[in-house]
Each structure stands twice: as C-alpha cells, then as structure tokens.
Design an enzyme around this catalytic site. Structure first.
Site, mmCIF file in Angstrom:
data_model
loop_
_atom_site.group_PDB
_atom_site.id
_atom_site.type_symbol
_atom_site.label_atom_id
_atom_site.label_comp_id
_atom_site.label_asym_id
_atom_site.label_seq_id
_atom_site.Cartn_x
_atom_site.Cartn_y
_atom_site.Cartn_z
ATOM 1 N N LYS A 41 0.845 -1.199 0.000
ATOM 2 C CA LYS A 41 0.000 0.000 0.000
ATOM 3 C C LYS A 41 0.882 1.252 0.000
ATOM 4 C CE LYS A 41 -0.385 0.133 5.051
ATOM 5 N NZ LYS A 41 -1.294 0.197 6.209
ATOM 6 N N ARG A 140 -9.768 1.329 15.262
ATOM 7 C CA ARG A 140 -9.908 1.917 13.925
ATOM 8 C C ARG A 140 -11.034 1.191 13.201
ATOM 9 N NH1 ARG A 140 -3.832 2.245 11.539
ATOM 10 N NH2 ARG A 140 -4.515 0.172 10.886
ATOM 11 N N TYR A 294 15.577 30.243 4.625
ATOM 12 C CA TYR A 294 14.474 31.066 5.120
ATOM 13 C C TYR A 294 14.508 31.223 6.644
ATOM 14 C CZ TYR A 294 12.274 30.479 0.532
ATOM 15 O OH TYR A 294 11.996 30.493 -0.803
ATOM 16 N N MET A 342 11.417 24.010 -0.018
ATOM 17 C CA MET A 342 10.597 23.129 -0.835
ATOM 18 C C MET A 342 11.429 22.260 -1.772
ATOM 19 S SD MET A 342 7.496 24.109 -3.459
ATOM 20 C CE MET A 342 6.502 24.844 -2.158
#
Length: 404
Positions: A41, A140, A294, A342
C-alpha cells in the site's frame, strides 16, 4: 571539477530488488508455517509499486495487500490474474463492482458492507470473496464485538436465503464467500504490553464463532477449515513466536526497516531497500555571521563552505528536520543547516573543504548514509513516514545489486 554527470532527476530513490526479495525470504522463514502477505500500500511504502510488486511476484510471492480499491486495481493490472490481492479501506458509496470483477478480496468492517458486497455479487454474477475485519482493540476500522455478532446473524440469514433460493439465470450462484478473518495489533512493537494477548483472545473467540457459522451453513458461505486467519503486522511478525494465524500482513519490515523502537534491521536479518540520493549542484564560501535559508535560523559561527543540494519538502523530506539532519558525501557525514526548503537544502561542509565537488553524490538516507530511522528522529516522527511521504517528483530506479 565534476566527479560524475548529474542525472536528469535531481533526487533519486534507488530500489534494491535483491535486498527486497532477500527480506521477503527472511520474513517468510521466520513466519513459517504462517504465510507471508506482502503489503504494498501507499505506493509500496514510498518505494514504488511499479518496481516492488513485479519484483516480488517474479521472486515467487503471490499474496499481496493494499489499503484501497484503486490501489488494488492498479496492482491487478501490474501482476495479472495469478496474484491474490486484498484491500480493506473503502467508503459507504465506493463502487465495489469493479473490485469484484477484478477478483479483489475485500475486508468487511461493517454489516452494511456485507449488504453492498452481496449486491455487487448479484450485479456482476461473480462470487465475492471477503475477509471479516474484527476490531479487537485498535479502535480503527473493523467490526466491534457487538457489530460482528450482527454480522454473524447476517451471514446466517444469508445462508438460509441462499439455501431456499432455487432461482436460475445470470445471477444464480452469485454470492459472498467468507475466505478470511483479520484484525490488526496495536502494540505488538512493545512485546511486554498485555494488550496484544487481549487482542489475540478477542480474535480467537471471533474466529471460533465464525467457524461455527460457516460449518452450520454447510459450505454455502465458505469452508471453515480453509479460512485465512491473519492479525500480525510487521511488529507482530517479528516479536511473536509462533506467528498467530495462517498468514501475516508484513509491510515495513519487507523494505528492510525496523518497526521496533531502537530496532536494528541488520540484527533482524533485513537490509534497507531504498537509497535516497541527490547531488551537489553549487558550492560557495561563506563568511562568519552569514545566515542560511528562510528565516535565517542558522548563522555561521566561523568562515565555512556551503554545498547546495536539491531535495526539500516538495520531494517529501521533512521540514521539521531542519538544523538537525545530516547527509553523507564521499562517505562523510555533514549537517543540514538552515530550514529545509521546498526544493533544496544547505549542507555545511566546513571551510577549505576541497574534497567535495560539484556533481558529487549525496546520500540522504540508506546504505552509505544516515538511515530513514535517523531522519525520523530528527523530524520527531517514525521511519514509516519518512519513506512513504516521498513525492512523485522523486525518481524511483531499480537496482539489481545487493546494496552498497
């Protein structure tokens, strides 16, 4: 100078197929006589389902698990009709017909899902194969104790209705067969916890009740002796002996990563399958007092040299690891300084470092560099998240060798 040509993809995930298949063999031996179900998955835990699933299939593995129906259909297109594929996560309006037509086995977590699967079987004229999913304590998805009693009642009524139904035509014989019962451990990665034994007891009781329902139905719902019984995940497969049930759904460990806190994959006989790399694309000398990235969260205390490396949160690297992570260049570790952006990050390689050159390979994690688990620590998360969050921009490339 340039040490080698920079590939078109700036960030690459090398997938070691030999390590993958070796891990599967180690795990299967550990689980025996229970069988290995390969969990692929989330794009094979970020490793690339297009690479991982065919490699495992070619090595002889036939049982695969994913979470969602679209994942299952993609897997069927990759592997063909011989693979046994199980999916269990879908919503109340998800179209189940396509899954039934593709011979996808489905986990059943609500009584309503039984109704919908029976309707899909009638519409398609194909017998649907189901695994009852029992919530034994994880909280769950899955049938709660009260709900699985209602599910057993539903199955009894369905068996009675099918016994008295003498209809003919294209829908005749289209039905549900219960081929498995499943659950999921919550704390098997902490072997001392009592909840695992408690979950096993609930699961064993539900299994016994389901066997009685199937036996009473004289085979119309499936055969009790042929049930696939599975509750163990990677932690359960590695900490419990013998493995409970007839099979185990193994994900993370298949990729050579440990699901255990402070667990060493090598001590478990596993090798990391992914090696995430980038390259140095710029070098610059930086004076003392100069900032990095940054927010200028890092300031150079002395003169130093920065290396610019493609790879950022747009590729799936965690921004939370800023000013904490390390990478490897020419077999030496260097710190990531400033905020991970990013698309790129800054590596402090130290003043006067003439060993690192533009074009040099950078090992972000995997053999030859830090581990995914270390990145998880630096980002205050787990190794599962580090590999699965890698974005589509990262080029997955198969390696046929046995690791570095």
């Amino acid at each position: 100078m340039t040490s080698f040509d920079i590939p078109e993809a700036l960030v690459r995930a090398e997938i070691d197929e030999a390590a993958l298949c070796d891990n599967a063999a180690v795990l299967a031996d550990r689980l025996s006589p229970a069988r290995l179900k390969c969990v692929v998955k989330a794009n094979a835990y970020g490793h690339g389902i297009d690479l991982v699933a065919p490699a495992l299939f070619s090595a002889g593995w036939r049982e695969f698990c994913v979470a969602t129906i679209p994942e299952a259909l993609r897997l069927r297109s990759l592997l063909g009709p011989e693979a046994q594929i199980l999916a269990w996560l879908y919503g109340p309006t998800t179209d189940l017909d396509e899954a039934v037509r593709a011979d996808i086995e489905l986990g059943i977590s609500t009584v309503g899902a039984l109704d919908r699967l029976a309707e899909a079987a009638r519409r398609t004229g194909i017998t649907a194969r189901a695994h009852l999913k029992i919530d034994t304590g994880l909280g769950r998805n899955g049938l709660s104790p009260e709900a699985f009693v209602r599910a057993f009642d539903w199955l009894r009524r369905h068996a009675e209705d099918s016994h008295t139904d003498d209809s003919e035509g294209p829908d005749a014989g289209a039905d549900i067969r219960i081929v498995g019962i499943m659950s999921h451990f919550a704390v098997a990665d902490e072997p001392e916890r009592p909840e695992t034994a408690a979950q096993s007891a609930v699961f064993s009781s539900a299994h016994g009740q389901l066997r009685a329902v199937l036996d009473a139905a004289d085979g119309r719902l499936g055969e009790s002796d042929g049930l696939d019984v599975h509750i163990a995940n990677s932690p359960g497969a590695l900490t419990l002996g013998p493995c409970p049930g007839t099979s185990a759904r193994v994900g993370l460990a298949l990729y050579g990563l440990s699901p255990l806190e402070d667990g060493d994959p090598a001590a478990l006989g596993l090798r990391p399958v992914m090696r995430l790399t980038s390259s140095v694309i710029n070098l610059k000398d930086i004076p003392a007092g100069h900032g990095a990235s940054y927010g200028l969260t890092f300031t150079a205390a002395t003169d130093t040299r920065f290396a610019l490396v493609p790879g950022g949160y747009g590729d799936g690297l965690p921004r939370a690891a800023s000013n904490r992570a390390e990478v490897a260049i020419r077999d030496r570790r260097y710190p990531v300084v400033g905020r991970i952006a990013m698309d790129q990050m800054i590596i402090d390689i130290g003043a006067g470092n003439d060993e690192v050159a533009i074009g040099d390979e950078v090992v972000i994690f995997g053999p030859g560099g830090p581990s995914a688990a270390e990145w998880g620590t630096w980002a205050n998360t787990i190794n599962y998240e580090i590999v699965t969050q890698l974005s589509a921009r990262v080029d997955r490339v198969a390696r046929k060798g046995d690791g570095r």
